[in-house]
Design a protein around this motif. Structure first.
Motif, PDB file in Angstrom:
ATOM      1  N   THR A   7      31.595  30.482  36.233  1.00 47.10           N
ATOM      2  CA  THR A   7      30.787  30.564  35.130  1.00 47.10           C
ATOM      3  C   THR A   7      29.295  30.198  35.988  1.00 47.10           C
ATOM      4  N   GLY A   8      28.206  30.449  35.202  1.00 51.62           N
ATOM      5  CA  GLY A   8      26.943  30.050  35.608  1.00 51.62           C
ATOM      6  C   GLY A   8      25.977  29.781  34.320  1.00 51.62           C
ATOM      7  N   MET A  19      28.070  31.794  42.658  1.00 52.61           N
ATOM      8  CA  MET A  19      29.155  32.179  43.022  1.00 52.61           C
ATOM      9  C   MET A  19      28.740  32.687  44.493  1.00 52.61           C
ATOM     10  N   ARG A  39      15.800  34.503  42.629  1.00 47.55           N
ATOM     11  CA  ARG A  39      16.038  35.895  42.232  1.00 47.55           C
ATOM     12  C   ARG A  39      14.576  36.802  42.267  1.00 47.55           C
ATOM     13  N   ASN A  99      27.082  32.370  31.369  1.00 50.87           N
ATOM     14  CA  ASN A  99      27.723  33.389  31.460  1.00 50.87           C
ATOM     15  C   ASN A  99      29.214  33.150  31.989  1.00 50.87           C
ATOM     16  N   VAL A 141      32.459  34.808  33.900  1.00 45.65           N
ATOM     17  CA  VAL A 141      32.860  35.894  34.566  1.00 45.65           C
ATOM     18  C   VAL A 141      34.318  35.849  34.850  1.00 45.65           C
ATOM     19  N   MET A 177      21.428  26.649  39.258  1.00 40.39           N
ATOM     20  CA  MET A 177      22.222  27.263  38.298  1.00 40.39           C
ATOM     21  C   MET A 177      23.438  26.017  38.267  1.00 40.39           C
TER      22      MET A 177
HETATM   23  N1  SER Z   1      27.912  34.750  38.425  1.00 40.26           N
HETATM   24  C1  SER Z   1      27.505  34.663  37.175  1.00 40.26           C
HETATM   25  C2  SER Z   1      26.033  34.653  37.181  1.00 40.26           C
HETATM   26  O1  SER Z   1      25.141  34.406  37.995  1.00 40.26           O
HETATM   27  C3  SER Z   1      28.036  33.337  36.687  1.00 40.26           C
HETATM   28  O2  SER Z   1      27.940  32.487  37.448  1.00 40.26           O
HETATM   29  O3  SER Z   1      25.445  34.877  35.702  1.00 40.26           O
END
Ligand code: SER
Length: 376
Positions: free
Chosen positions: A218-219, A42, A68, A194, A196, A86
């Motif tokens: 979603t991810g 996102m 990350r 996930n 959101v 992702m």
């Molecule tokens: N932004 C959320 C995540 O990174 C869903 O894409 O988990």
């Protein structure tokens, strides 16, 4: 299903439901962006989640490479990676969150063949600022999937300010026996996706205001999902990691945790160096320097004659990336040598205080972290 099959199935599913595939952005955001690396699918879409019309429409899907560093201390466990892909889907002010959850469930069940019994979901139970996510709760109940409500674990934001919202996380059972317990209480429930409800904006003062449009983001971490789907114990046992684990195992005898750290940091370093980042003491350069030095520290713990020179070109490539890795190895090795020499002097015997650490840093170029490692 191998990794390519998973990607294809995900993209096709959303394409058939009107989503335009968009090209993943660079791992390195533009200079105007305060973050060092793209951390989620996102992130590059932030302006569009805030209401700017996206040239490819209101339904999007893609695969985004992410990095990350917040998870760096968790590397070595079964599910975390520094660099990962992702899979993401978005509704930019188009369909609502319940539709996203229904499609999500349909894809897991029919596209990936996951039985309902293996799933558990969590939803936002509400806090002082935002009420409980009853809409998601009702949708999951209607679909017959067990639900747990939480507070902090079901709120997604990409930083202290900006678009955010309650989310619903989908977990897959990875235990040997039949499913038991709940996601927050049993690590054998592994988060795979996930969804959101990206509908709010966090302001500088901590307040929340509605975004101009209500979105869904979603991810799904690809490597983790593949490992769950392939029934592997960890992400390192999937087809993506096979060349890395094989290559590293052939060269060095390492315990499982060390093997995972070496594979993760090696692969991440190769990716980041491949993006043009050079090891340095600041910003992105420091991230890659830290990855390489952490991996060397693990390698040299048992045997300091190990060297990245032995890695096959299949893993590092034969060009610049390999040269940079080896240069950084030499630099680190020289620094350690100097560190050992300096630390053996009488003035650095016994417990070191802030003043000694400052002197070691300013006069001898030995960072505190490195000195602590050497003393250990
Ligand atoms: N932004 C959320 C995540 O990174 C869903 O894409 O988990």
């Amino acid at each position: 299903m191998n990794t390519d099959d998973v990607v294809r199935t995900f993209l096709d599913f959303y394409r058939e439901r009107g989503h335009e595939p968009i090209t993943g952005s660079s791992l390195l955001p533009p200079p105007s962006d305060p973050v060092l690396f793209t951390t989620s699918g996102m992130h590059p879409l932030t302006p569009y989640l805030r209401g700017r019309p996206h040239p490819q429409g209101r339904r999007l899907v893609n695969v985004q490479r992410c990095l990350r560093t917040t998870d760096i201390d968790e590397i070595g466990d079964l599910t975390h990676l520094t660099v990962f892909d992702m899979l993401g889907s978005w509704s930019l002010g188009d369909y609502g969150h319940p539709q996203s959850l229904r499609w999500g469930y349909e894809l897991l069940r029919d596209g990936f063949g996951i039985p309902r019994e293996k799933l558990f979901v969590t939803v936002f139970g509400g806090d002082e600022q935002v009420g409980p996510d009853l809409e998601s709760l009702d949708t999951w109940r209607e679909l017959g999937v067990p639900v747990e409500s939480t507070r902090d674990e079901n709120w997604w934001s990409n930083g202290p300010v900006g678009p955010c919202g309650p989310d619903s996380e989908i977990f897959h059972w990875t235990g040997d026996g039949p499913p038991e317990g709940v996601p927050t209480g049993d690590p054998r429930w592994v988060e795979i996706w996930n969804h959101v409800h990206m509908r709010l904006e966090r302001r500088e003062d901590g307040g929340l205001v509605p975004l101009r449009q209500v979105n869904v983001d979603t991810g799904m971490g690809l490597e983790r999902f593949v490992s769950v789907l392939q029934g592997r114990r960890s992400v390192y046992e999937t087809d993506v990691f096979e060349p890395w684990t094989r290559g590293v195992r052939t060269l060095w005898v390492l315990d499982e945790r060390s093997l995972r750290i070496v594979c993760d940091h090696l692969r991440s370093s190769v990716v980041v160096l491949g993006e043009g980042v050079r090891p340095s003491n600041t910003g992105r350069g420091y991230v890659v320097r830290r990855l390489i030095r952490r991996l060397l520290t693990v390698l040299w713990r048992d045997d300091d004659s190990r060297t990245l020179t032995d890695l096959p070109e299949e893993l590092t490539g034969g060009g610049t990336v390999r040269r940079l890795l080896l240069e950084e190895e030499r630099r680190f090795s020289r620094l350690l040598e100097r560190g050992r020499r300096v630390l053996s002097r009488p003035e650095f015997r016994g417990e070191l205080g802030d003043e000694e650490y400052r002197c070691l840093h300013d006069t001898y170029g030995l960072p505190r972290e490195l000195v602590v490692g050497l003393l250990r």
